[in-house]
Design a protein around this motif. Structure first.
Motif, PDB file in Angstrom:
ATOM      1  N   THR A  88       0.786  -1.236   0.000  1.00 58.24           N
ATOM      2  CA  THR A  88       0.000   0.000   0.000  1.00 58.24           C
ATOM      3  C   THR A  88       0.819   1.288   0.000  1.00 58.24           C
ATOM      4  O   THR A  88       0.281   2.347  -0.272  1.00 58.24           O
ATOM      5  N   MET A 137       3.613   3.254  -1.622  1.00 62.08           N
ATOM      6  CA  MET A 137       4.591   3.435  -2.701  1.00 62.08           C
ATOM      7  C   MET A 137       5.809   4.220  -2.224  1.00 62.08           C
ATOM      8  O   MET A 137       6.941   3.883  -2.548  1.00 62.08           O
ATOM      9  N   PHE A 164       9.923   3.114  -2.173  1.00 63.28           N
ATOM     10  CA  PHE A 164      10.893   3.688  -3.099  1.00 63.28           C
ATOM     11  C   PHE A 164      11.657   4.914  -2.623  1.00 63.28           C
ATOM     12  O   PHE A 164      12.801   5.097  -2.991  1.00 63.28           O
ATOM     13  N   ASN A 165      11.029   5.767  -1.832  1.00 61.52           N
ATOM     14  CA  ASN A 165      11.620   7.087  -1.583  1.00 61.52           C
ATOM     15  C   ASN A 165      12.567   7.140  -0.390  1.00 61.52           C
ATOM     16  O   ASN A 165      12.486   6.312   0.515  1.00 61.52           O
ATOM     17  N   LEU A 196       2.634   3.319 -13.296  1.00 64.68           N
ATOM     18  CA  LEU A 196       2.685   2.078 -12.516  1.00 64.68           C
ATOM     19  C   LEU A 196       2.307   2.319 -11.055  1.00 64.68           C
ATOM     20  O   LEU A 196       2.082   1.388 -10.301  1.00 64.68           O
ATOM     21  N   VAL A 197       2.278   3.587 -10.661  1.00 68.13           N
ATOM     22  CA  VAL A 197       1.884   3.913  -9.283  1.00 68.13           C
ATOM     23  C   VAL A 197       0.379   3.635  -9.137  1.00 68.13           C
ATOM     24  O   VAL A 197      -0.413   4.117  -9.941  1.00 68.13           O
ATOM     25  N   PRO A 198      -0.028   2.859  -8.118  1.00 66.44           N
ATOM     26  CA  PRO A 198      -1.451   2.583  -7.934  1.00 66.44           C
ATOM     27  C   PRO A 198      -2.255   3.885  -7.811  1.00 66.44           C
ATOM     28  O   PRO A 198      -1.759   4.877  -7.264  1.00 66.44           O
ATOM     29  N   GLN A 216      -2.555   5.577  -4.394  1.00 67.44           N
ATOM     30  CA  GLN A 216      -1.352   6.303  -3.982  1.00 67.44           C
ATOM     31  C   GLN A 216      -1.258   7.634  -4.716  1.00 67.44           C
ATOM     32  O   GLN A 216      -0.882   8.655  -4.140  1.00 67.44           O
ATOM     33  N   ARG A 220      -5.787   6.725   4.374  1.00 75.10           N
ATOM     34  CA  ARG A 220      -4.328   6.653   4.528  1.00 75.10           C
ATOM     35  C   ARG A 220      -3.770   7.967   5.060  1.00 75.10           C
ATOM     36  O   ARG A 220      -2.830   7.979   5.856  1.00 75.10           O
ATOM     37  N   PRO A 256       5.373  14.133  -3.370  1.00 72.76           N
ATOM     38  CA  PRO A 256       4.146  14.879  -3.177  1.00 72.76           C
ATOM     39  C   PRO A 256       4.335  16.166  -2.385  1.00 72.76           C
ATOM     40  O   PRO A 256       3.417  16.963  -2.301  1.00 72.76           O
ATOM     41  N   GLU A 289       8.538   9.017  -9.267  1.00 67.83           N
ATOM     42  CA  GLU A 289       7.811   7.890  -8.681  1.00 67.83           C
ATOM     43  C   GLU A 289       7.027   7.101  -9.744  1.00 67.83           C
ATOM     44  O   GLU A 289       6.860   5.900  -9.638  1.00 67.83           O
TER      45      GLU A 289
END
Lengths: 461, 461
Positions: free
Chosen positions: A133, A135, A139-140, B10-12, B15, B59, B101, B115
């Protein structure tokens, strides 16, 4: 080939077979190229399923310990690798003895919980959750102070210890080790001198030596550092700082009492001494107890989840004043670009969903039982115990009836590995006191060892 | 509230909504306590499913950005946290611009892949695999040199670059950053002087300053450091070391050519200068190319998986002679108790099962297309390009027709954030050259920005 498999342990059987096979290879110094007994034979002798043994062997192939040869079966991989696996552990073998497959012996003085105590379910769940869930977590880079949600959770858990700070005073670190390193490299300079406890934490001594900071020893009593000696040291040497492992002190297991805490803070305040409180065993304590950081907000506080949840994730933290935190954060970013955001997210998940709280509750209960049993064992064997710890992982004890050489010899005879006699002294002085990890002390090898030390003749009478 | 959602990425989607919401909150400086538009309204305007928007909001509650109030809906959490999230990014905002973000602008000069390029499937699989099967990976410290299986995989991948070493010369580190830090703190001392490339890697300059090491600048040409200047510097100042980012140099994107490499090694050998080769962009190159470490085994080589697989795992490595490796390993253990074993295991899995190899192949292909397109864009806009890079992430370029202030103004107008003009100089000198990340340059905002700089009147004619 007889493997030691514990069917009650939380460690999956396949993993236990992996560990036991590595152990067997090392203990028997099996040469590279030598063929392992057939899988079905290993399975039969140890009452294991063939598929479990096969899975274990295949994992060892991936790890480079075994090779799979067509028509031959599993053989030991080239010596080069096998030797490396061993040499590579020199570090943990010495100062902070590590439980694990690299050695066959029971590491009675090790600094953490044995693998059989570790619980996979909640941690594995949190890891899968984050991997599905989050991302950014995958990755970051993390932020310089650490994930805000993690710092918020840490702040909340500190409230229970009466340490009330806002999130901006919490900095995450890659374990307490990075926390201590950041403190030393940022707030001290070569040639500075600081007070450390004796006996005390070996890695701290190494760290201070690495930075060229000299150490003054204050003896650790069962109630905390000896404040009379401390007063003399402060007046005479004007040290820059004091490092203290206030609760469940490593290696003695004893905790600071309020009166000593107050006197200590009086002295350090009067003498303008920086206090660094290492509280990595905090969560193994059920009561609250007086933390120095709760009494005085100039105290720098270091915590970690390595001793309870996982040493692998490398999640720890530092609490300090805003200006110190911002200096530490800058050095943290320049020297490592921050902690693993993934590991920070996993830790956040376990703190937020309550799984971590329940885990440490179980660990405390189990430790309480084991500590009682170990104290009884030591009493029966005529050992002297330093201050009778009521919580935490360690007991500091020595045999009254056997001398140091006898104790070491008995340990070896029973497959028990003791901590180095000089590890806990800042100046490398030998002691006959032993750090006993209560989570390891109920192993049959430890019981047999203690009994054997009791039956030795006293030397002095 | 219009959110920028890319259905091809590719990022859901959930997200992406999370990121876009945070972005919207920041850009509009939404005050704490303010109510978000209703979930169904956000969903309708952006053609999203309500359940996706709801999940995203939930989230953000976990992350402390929003609060859920009964009967009211989602409101912005207290200012304290919101501000922290921003301030906390000060670091990456400045030197190594980070995609993410926290800012709405397109970070055209950022140092990594955006990302939307990241691929979750293989990484998430490896993480689940390790969490299910590797008890030691979940719980234990790693070894001082790093996991043997990982070092074996690294050694194998280095063979493709003609760097032939045995595993004992490979040390894993928490990203290249820890590698560089270990090298500086172990092999250099305050007051030493070293040669660095100009322009060059900002974090390296900060690191050297932190350690009190002074820097001599050697200009970077499209073929490598200017060897004539280097020769003068070596003879005049007798520096202790030379740091070089040989391939896909940060920020110029150019690579060392064999003739310069050979002359450089001649000079450093004659003058007994330690060479540290930072090759963190290695895997974004399809050819082999001459590495200094392949030509001379006294060169210390630094690598990382942060630029390709994940910056979050913090896995990097150093290759050096056995004696240097053992000194670095000791400092690594004292200062951090080693890397995250879990992250090391995940990386091993991806290297061993071939997923990493395939990932970087895809990244290279995509980068090649984007680089060609970006070079065309720059040509059309009348920009000057430094040495025309043939691989990697960066192009170093400046406008021929607009001056620096005009370029900055156009960038802001188009929602494009450029790197700091002084970041890449060891002495903080400003430049009108820009680091262009080709993976970001095909964004419509970047295209519009480049076109706008072309239509400005030239200043000098």
């Amino acid at each position: 080939m007889e493997l030691r498999i514990d069917r009650q342990a939380l460690v999956p059987v396949v993993q236990q077979i992996v560990d036991a096979l590595v152990c067997w290879l090392h203990c028997n110094e099996v040469a590279p190229g030598v063929r392992l007994p057939a899988v079905r034979q290993i399975a039969r002798i140890n009452l294991l399923s063939q598929s479990c043994v096969l899975q274990a062997c295949e994992r060892l192939v991936v790890q480079g310990v075994l090779e799979s040869r067509k028509g031959v079966g599993f053989v030991v991989a080239t010596r080069e690798l096998a030797v490396q696996v061993r040499q590579d552990d020199w570090w943990l073998q010495d100062a902070e003895l590590k439980p694990g497959p690299a050695s066959c012996e029971l590491q009675l003085g090790c600094g953490g919980l044995p693998e059989s105590w570790r619980e996979t379910d909640d941690l594995s769940y949190a890891i899968r959750q984050v991997s599905r869930t989050d991302m950014a977590g995958l990755f970051n880079y993390s932020t310089s102070l650490g994930l805000p949600a993690l710092r918020q959770q840490i702040r909340k858990s500190l409230e229970k210890l009466d340490i009330n700070v806002d999130d901006s005073r919490v900095l995450t670190t890659a374990g307490a080790s990075q926390g201590l390193d950041l403190i030393v490299r940022t707030l001290l300079k070569p040639g500075d001198c600081v007070v450390v406890e004796s006996p005390g934490y070996p890695m701290l001594f190494d760290l201070l030596r690495l930075h060229g900071v000299s150490m003054l020893e204050v003896p650790r009593t069962p109630h905390g550092p000896d404040v009379c000696v401390l007063e003399t040291l402060l007046l005479k040497h004007r040290p820059r700082g004091l490092f203290i492992n206030s609760f469940h002190h490593n290696p003695t297991g004893c905790s600071l009492v309020p009166m000593v805490a107050q006197r200590l803070l009086q002295l350090t305040k009067q003498n303008d001494v920086l206090v660094i409180e290492d509280d990595v065993y905090a969560d193994l304590h059920s009561g609250t107890g007086t933390r120095l950081a709760a009494l005085d907000d100039s105290v720098i506080y270091v915590g970690s989840y390595s001793k309870t949840l996982s040493s692998s994730l490398r999640v720890g933290f530092v609490v300090a004043g805003a200006e110190v935190i911002s200096r530490l954060a800058e050095v943290k970013m320049i020297s490592s670009m921050g902690a693993s955001r993934f590991c920070e997210s996993v830790m956040t998940c376990l703190l937020a969903n309550g799984a971590y709280r329940k885990l440490v509750q179980r660990q405390r209960q189990r430790l309480n039982t084991d500590r009682q049993a170990t104290l009884q064992l030591l009493e029966d064997a005529g050992w002297e115990v330093f201050g009778k710890p009521v919580a935490g992982l360690f007991i500091w004890a020595r045999s009254r009836t056997s001398d140091c050489a006898q104790v070491q010899a008995e340990a070896r005879r029973h497959g028990v590995l003791l901590s180095s006699a000089t590890a806990f002294s800042p100046v490398g002085e030998a002691t006959d006191w032993q750090r006993i990890n209560v989570a390891c002390a109920r192993d049959p090898r430890a019981r047999a060892f203690f009994r054997a030390t009791a039956s030795n003749r006293p030397q002095a009478f």
